[in-house]
Scaffold this active site. Structure first.
Site, PDB file in Angstrom:
ATOM      1  N   LYS A   1     -28.935 -18.084 -18.412  1.00  0.00           N
ATOM      2  CA  LYS A   1     -29.155 -17.438 -19.708  1.00  0.00           C
ATOM      3  C   LYS A   1     -28.765 -18.402 -20.825  1.00  0.00           C
ATOM      4  CE  LYS A   1     -27.829 -12.954 -17.744  1.00  0.00           C
ATOM      5  NZ  LYS A   1     -26.809 -11.875 -17.744  1.00  0.00           N
TER       6      LYS A   1
ATOM      7  N   CYS B   1     -68.821  -2.635   3.824  1.00  0.00           N
ATOM      8  CA  CYS B   1     -67.494  -2.082   3.575  1.00  0.00           C
ATOM      9  C   CYS B   1     -66.982  -1.354   4.814  1.00  0.00           C
ATOM     10  CB  CYS B   1     -67.555  -1.123   2.383  1.00  0.00           C
ATOM     11  SG  CYS B   1     -66.011  -0.230   2.083  1.00  0.00           S
TER      12      CYS B   1
ATOM     13  N   ASP C   1     -27.144  -9.273  -5.227  1.00  0.00           N
ATOM     14  CA  ASP C   1     -28.187  -8.476  -4.593  1.00  0.00           C
ATOM     15  C   ASP C   1     -27.665  -7.058  -4.390  1.00  0.00           C
ATOM     16  OD1 ASP C   1     -30.345  -9.031  -1.678  1.00  0.00           O
ATOM     17  OD2 ASP C   1     -30.683  -8.065  -3.600  1.00  0.00           O
TER      18      ASP C   1
ATOM     19  N   SER D   1     -36.038  -6.554 -17.066  1.00  0.00           N
ATOM     20  CA  SER D   1     -35.952  -7.293 -15.810  1.00  0.00           C
ATOM     21  C   SER D   1     -36.004  -8.787 -16.125  1.00  0.00           C
ATOM     22  CB  SER D   1     -37.102  -6.889 -14.881  1.00  0.00           C
ATOM     23  OG  SER D   1     -38.342  -7.054 -15.536  1.00  0.00           O
TER      24      SER D   1
ATOM     25  N   GLU E   1     -24.764 -17.788 -13.509  1.00  0.00           N
ATOM     26  CA  GLU E   1     -24.015 -16.811 -12.714  1.00  0.00           C
ATOM     27  C   GLU E   1     -24.835 -16.411 -11.494  1.00  0.00           C
ATOM     28  OE1 GLU E   1     -24.345 -12.866 -15.211  1.00  0.00           O
ATOM     29  OE2 GLU E   1     -24.391 -14.605 -16.525  1.00  0.00           O
TER      30      GLU E   1
ATOM     31  N   TYR F   1     -22.328  -8.188 -15.861  1.00  0.00           N
ATOM     32  CA  TYR F   1     -23.094  -9.384 -16.213  1.00  0.00           C
ATOM     33  C   TYR F   1     -23.560  -9.399 -17.666  1.00  0.00           C
ATOM     34  CZ  TYR F   1     -27.169  -6.364 -15.285  1.00  0.00           C
ATOM     35  OH  TYR F   1     -28.092  -5.340 -15.283  1.00  0.00           O
TER      36      TYR F   1
ATOM     37  N   LYS G   1     -34.635 -18.240  -7.860  1.00  0.00           N
ATOM     38  CA  LYS G   1     -34.451 -17.574  -6.578  1.00  0.00           C
ATOM     39  C   LYS G   1     -34.247 -18.583  -5.448  1.00  0.00           C
ATOM     40  CE  LYS G   1     -34.819 -13.651  -6.308  1.00  0.00           C
ATOM     41  NZ  LYS G   1     -35.959 -12.742  -6.236  1.00  0.00           N
TER      42      LYS G   1
ATOM     43  N   CYS H   1     -66.594  -4.355  -2.385  1.00  0.00           N
ATOM     44  CA  CYS H   1     -67.505  -3.313  -1.930  1.00  0.00           C
ATOM     45  C   CYS H   1     -68.353  -2.876  -3.111  1.00  0.00           C
ATOM     46  CB  CYS H   1     -66.703  -2.134  -1.376  1.00  0.00           C
ATOM     47  SG  CYS H   1     -67.644  -0.599  -1.208  1.00  0.00           S
TER      48      CYS H   1
ATOM     49  N   LYS I   1     -26.927 -14.354  -8.886  1.00  0.00           N
ATOM     50  CA  LYS I   1     -27.764 -13.151  -8.969  1.00  0.00           C
ATOM     51  C   LYS I   1     -27.386 -12.246  -7.794  1.00  0.00           C
ATOM     52  CE  LYS I   1     -32.493 -11.494  -9.490  1.00  0.00           C
ATOM     53  NZ  LYS I   1     -32.385 -10.443  -8.476  1.00  0.00           N
TER      54      LYS I   1
ATOM     55  N   CYS J   1     -66.935   2.688   3.617  1.00  0.00           N
ATOM     56  CA  CYS J   1     -68.134   3.468   3.284  1.00  0.00           C
ATOM     57  C   CYS J   1     -69.429   2.849   3.786  1.00  0.00           C
ATOM     58  CB  CYS J   1     -68.224   3.678   1.771  1.00  0.00           C
ATOM     59  SG  CYS J   1     -68.592   2.167   0.839  1.00  0.00           S
TER      60      CYS J   1
ATOM     61  N   ASP K   1       0.815  -1.213   0.000  1.00  0.00           N
ATOM     62  CA  ASP K   1       0.000   0.000   0.000  1.00  0.00           C
ATOM     63  C   ASP K   1       0.847   1.261   0.000  1.00  0.00           C
ATOM     64  OD1 ASP K   1      -2.691  -1.288   2.134  1.00  0.00           O
ATOM     65  OD2 ASP K   1      -2.204  -1.591   0.016  1.00  0.00           O
ATOM     66  N   ALA K   2       1.963   1.229   0.702  1.00  0.00           N
ATOM     67  CA  ALA K   2       2.812   2.418   0.797  1.00  0.00           C
ATOM     68  C   ALA K   2       3.343   2.815  -0.577  1.00  0.00           C
ATOM     69  CB  ALA K   2       3.965   2.167   1.759  1.00  0.00           C
TER      70      ALA K   2
ATOM     71  N   TYR L   1       1.896   2.109  -3.509  1.00  0.00           N
ATOM     72  CA  TYR L   1       0.746   2.630  -4.259  1.00  0.00           C
ATOM     73  C   TYR L   1       0.478   4.080  -3.865  1.00  0.00           C
ATOM     74  CZ  TYR L   1      -4.062   3.159  -5.915  1.00  0.00           C
ATOM     75  OH  TYR L   1      -5.201   3.612  -6.531  1.00  0.00           O
TER      76      TYR L   1
ATOM     77  N   ARG M   1     -30.549   1.631 -13.536  1.00  0.00           N
ATOM     78  CA  ARG M   1     -31.521   0.952 -14.384  1.00  0.00           C
ATOM     79  C   ARG M   1     -32.809   1.758 -14.492  1.00  0.00           C
ATOM     80  NH1 ARG M   1     -36.009  -2.066 -13.917  1.00  0.00           N
ATOM     81  NH2 ARG M   1     -36.414  -3.534 -15.608  1.00  0.00           N
TER      82      ARG M   1
ATOM     83  N   CYS N   1     -67.469   5.104  -2.279  1.00  0.00           N
ATOM     84  CA  CYS N   1     -66.421   4.594  -1.391  1.00  0.00           C
ATOM     85  C   CYS N   1     -65.140   5.407  -1.549  1.00  0.00           C
ATOM     86  CB  CYS N   1     -66.154   3.126  -1.701  1.00  0.00           C
ATOM     87  SG  CYS N   1     -64.941   2.385  -0.587  1.00  0.00           S
TER      88      CYS N   1
END
Length: 691
Positions: free
Chosen positions: A301, A419, A128, A90, A124, A236, A325, A437, A126, A422, A41-42, A44, A147, A444
């Protein structure tokens, strides 16, 4: 102008800055994408400080692709709207192996093939998180967008530039002139836990879950705040591509994106047939907790792009992909009471009021019980301990009561005879699960309010700023412009003034002016939107579109008889009666006329049957193959459908016509073997011109 701004940059300095930037970008790629850093890191940090010093001394060196520019854009006042050049569709969901079997079977039917065990899928995780579209021109990131609704998103370029795993400039050979990359922005589990720990220590608000954390971070108006969030990105798909080419399969395309410096999921794999899909799903489910990020399923897919094109898409989702899912998270809580909720069409629905419980990343205090039959089947009673599940990780539902925990004296719940809003009679038509109703929207208030919400909703009249809370206020409080009565009908909305709205709770002059402007803007609409906005029972977006395209104008629809309505796609006997009843109601006719007097208007549609009946494509089953020069195959398919033809992806004995573009392959050969009529693009264009 300062001397620093005009100071010329020595060639040696320019070369040094370029080499530093390239070296830092390489380190970024190894660290954030490959997870294989090769400097401490130093070192970089030393390189970054050296480049920052050069850019400070010679501001002309600063470019959008410099690694120093991931943070530093001024806070935005809002997000501009970005139109996606290709819609971000989607995915349909499968919640069982049976639904996955049905998905693959549908593919077999559409492709007219039996060897489904050999059909290759890319699999692949999904993720979240939050979907994002990133546009690269000449290899440089020029725009990133959410999106949104799939058609339009929000410009979040400044925020996405702060994410270290997103390359500001692609690497390698063969990068297209323009390429849109689609991916998921996530907050890894470790980063989420660490961020919440720091937030708790400093008294800041905690994130509920990694998904909300990622989405909320992307919508920060100040990119420096986004830069402080531990976000990551996995690609993706590729969307729009021009000035270059991609491989022939989805998996090869993801591999190519990785070669250009983009991050893809290491969990990706290829499987064959539904058994391969199920095995991959089960294996990943077992390792779900060990993954560095949250996932809620697996996406499958069809791997070959030519098969994807043949399968096509419905209005919101591709036919060649599905998300299997994972089972929804379940918890136990207590039913405090069961209320009855009245919807736009008068449906009276039982709702369980719950002891608040955290499930699937959110706190749930209400859950639907759907209808009286469902309530009685599950035998849910006030006081019961119940299992709550977020079905599909979205909708809270009561799974079952735990009868052995039921308190003494717990009473069953019956359908109300009147109802709850109403007082009108509640009726349940024979053969229907839903009770309603009978008061209607004129009596209503619940139906009236829900009807107004529907009318103003995004897919209907799309009145920006006129949300649920504001509509509820307007429907209950006196309005000066309406002779001191509340808003009762959609027409009342177009009479509202800025003064009427300015005094309402959480409103002011500017907000009121914006809402009134949005209402007036919505008056210029389309016939499909207007029909959907009217709220005709069982007429959704698709049916409204079909009605508009079939009849062309509202007058023809209003005077249509049952036989004419039944000729429309998506309209059966029940829907036809709903439409006839609606337009046969003098009050509805008067409302439509009033809306038109107040300025609501739309252009007529081109009625399909007016041109389809005598078109050369009417009633024919047609296959497109090869490359067309004058238009895309998608555009050609739309023209054929508008002229009454049916498009399929495979050649069979039922095919009437094959349109062959350049480099037509096996489909042309099969059509010739079956002696099916074949025409080239020139002949196809001539037929279109004649029509």
């Amino acid at each position: 102008m300062s001397a620093e701004r005009t100071r010329s940059v020595p060639e040696a300095v320019r070369r040094s800055a370029s080499e530093l930037a390239d070296e830092i970008n390489q380190h970024n790629h190894r660290y954030y994408v490959l997870d294989d850093p090769n400097v401490p890191d130093a070192e970089y940090d030393r390189l970054m400080r050296e480049l920052q010093a050069l850019e400070h001394k010679y501001p002309q060196l600063v470019s959008p692709t410099s690694p120093t520019q991931r943070v530093g854009a001024p806070p935005d006042s809002g997000f501009a709207v970005v139109g996606h050049e290709l819609p971000m569709l989607s995915l349909d969901n499968a919640f069982s192996d049976e639904e996955l079997h049905k998905f693959v079977a549908r593919i077999g039917e559409r492709l007219d093939r039996q060897d489904l065990d050999e059909l290759e899928f890319n699999a692949e995780p999904k993720l979240d998180g939050a979907a994002v579209s990133m546009l690269y021109e000449d290899g440089v990131l020029v725009r990133a967008a959410t999106r949104g609704d799939g058609v339009n998103g929000e410009d979040i370029t400044h925020n996405v530039r702060t994410i270290r795993s997103v390359p500001l400039k692609l690497i390698g050979q063969g990068v297209p002139e323009r390429i849109e990359v689609r991916g998921e922005i996530v907050m890894p589990k470790a980063g989420f836990a660490a961020y919440n720990e720091r937030a708790a220590a400093t008294g800041q608000k905690l994130f509920v879950n990694p998904r909300n954390a990622a989405a909320g971070s992307l919508r920060q108006l100040d990119p420096e705040l986004t830069a402080q969030r531990p976000l990551d990105m996995y690609c993706y798909a590729a969307g729009l591509v021009s000035g270059g080419a991609l491989p022939a399969t989805h998996s090869q395309t993801l591999t190519q994106l990785a070669h250009w410096g983009l991050k893809v999921s290491p969990e990706m794999g290829q499987v064959r047939g539904v058994d391969g899909c199920i095995a991959f799903y089960e294996a990943l489910a077992r390792r779900r907790d060990q993954l560095p990020y949250e996932i809620d399923g697996v996406v499958f897919k069809v791997n070959a792009f030519d098969l994807q094109r043949d399968l096509g898409a419905v209005s919101r989702a591709p036919r060649w992909a599905i998300a299997r899912k994972f089972p929804a998270e379940e918890v136990v809580t207590t039913v405090l009471d069961i209320d009855w909720q009245v919807g736009r069409t008068g449906a009276v629905t039982p709702v369980a009021r719950l002891e608040p419980v955290f499930v699937g990343g959110v706190t749930v205090s209400n859950a639907t019980l759907h209808n009286i039959d469902e309530l009685q089947r599950k035998d849910v009673r006030p006081g019961d301990s119940v299992v709550i599940r977020r079905a599909g990780d979205v909708i809270p539902e009561v799974v079952r009561s735990i009868v052995e925990r039921r308190p003494d004296g717990a009473q069953t719940v019956s359908l109300p005879i009147s109802c709850p809003v109403c007082g009108s009679a509640v009726e349940r038509p024979e053969g229907e699960a839903v009770a309603r109703c009978t008061g209607g929207s004129l009596v209503c208030q619940a139906q009236r309010i829900e009807g107004l919400k529907h009318f103003a909703s995004r897919k209907a009249m799309d009145i920006e700023g006129l949300g649920s809370k504001l509509i509820e206020q307007l429907a209950q409080e006196p309005v000066a412009a309406l002779d001191d009565h509340p808003v009762r009908t959609p027409a009342d909305l177009y009479r509202l003034t800025q003064a009427d709205l300015a005094d309402l709770e959480r409103m002011g002059d500017k907000s009121a002016a914006n809402v009134v402007s949005a209402i007036q803007k919505s008056a210029a609409t389309t016939l499909p939107r207007f029909l959907f906005a009217l709220g005709i029972r069982d007429v959704g977006e698709t049916t409204a579109e079909s009605l508009a395209q079939h009849f062309g104008n509202l007058g023809a629809l209003q005077t249509a008889d049952e036989a004419s309505l039944l000729a429309v796609a998506d309209v059966g006997p029940v829907v036809a009666q709903r439409i006839l009843t609606f337009f046969g109601n003098p009050q509805m006719t008067a409302l439509i006329e009033e809306l038109q007097r107040l300025g609501v208007s739309w252009p007529d549609e081109q009625p399909v049957q007016a041109i389809a009946s005598d078109s050369p494509f009417s009633g024919k089953t047609i296959v497109l193959t090869g490359t067309l020069q004058q238009m895309s195959r998608s555009d050609a398919a739309q023209k054929i459908k508008a002229l009454g033809g049916k498009i399929t992806g495979t050649v069979s004995k039922k095919t009437d016509l094959l349109i062959a573009g350049e480099k037509a392959g096996s489909k042309l050969q099969k059509a010739q073997n079956l002696e099916i009529e074949v025409i080239d693009e020139s002949a196809f264009l001539n037929l279109l011109d004649q029509t």
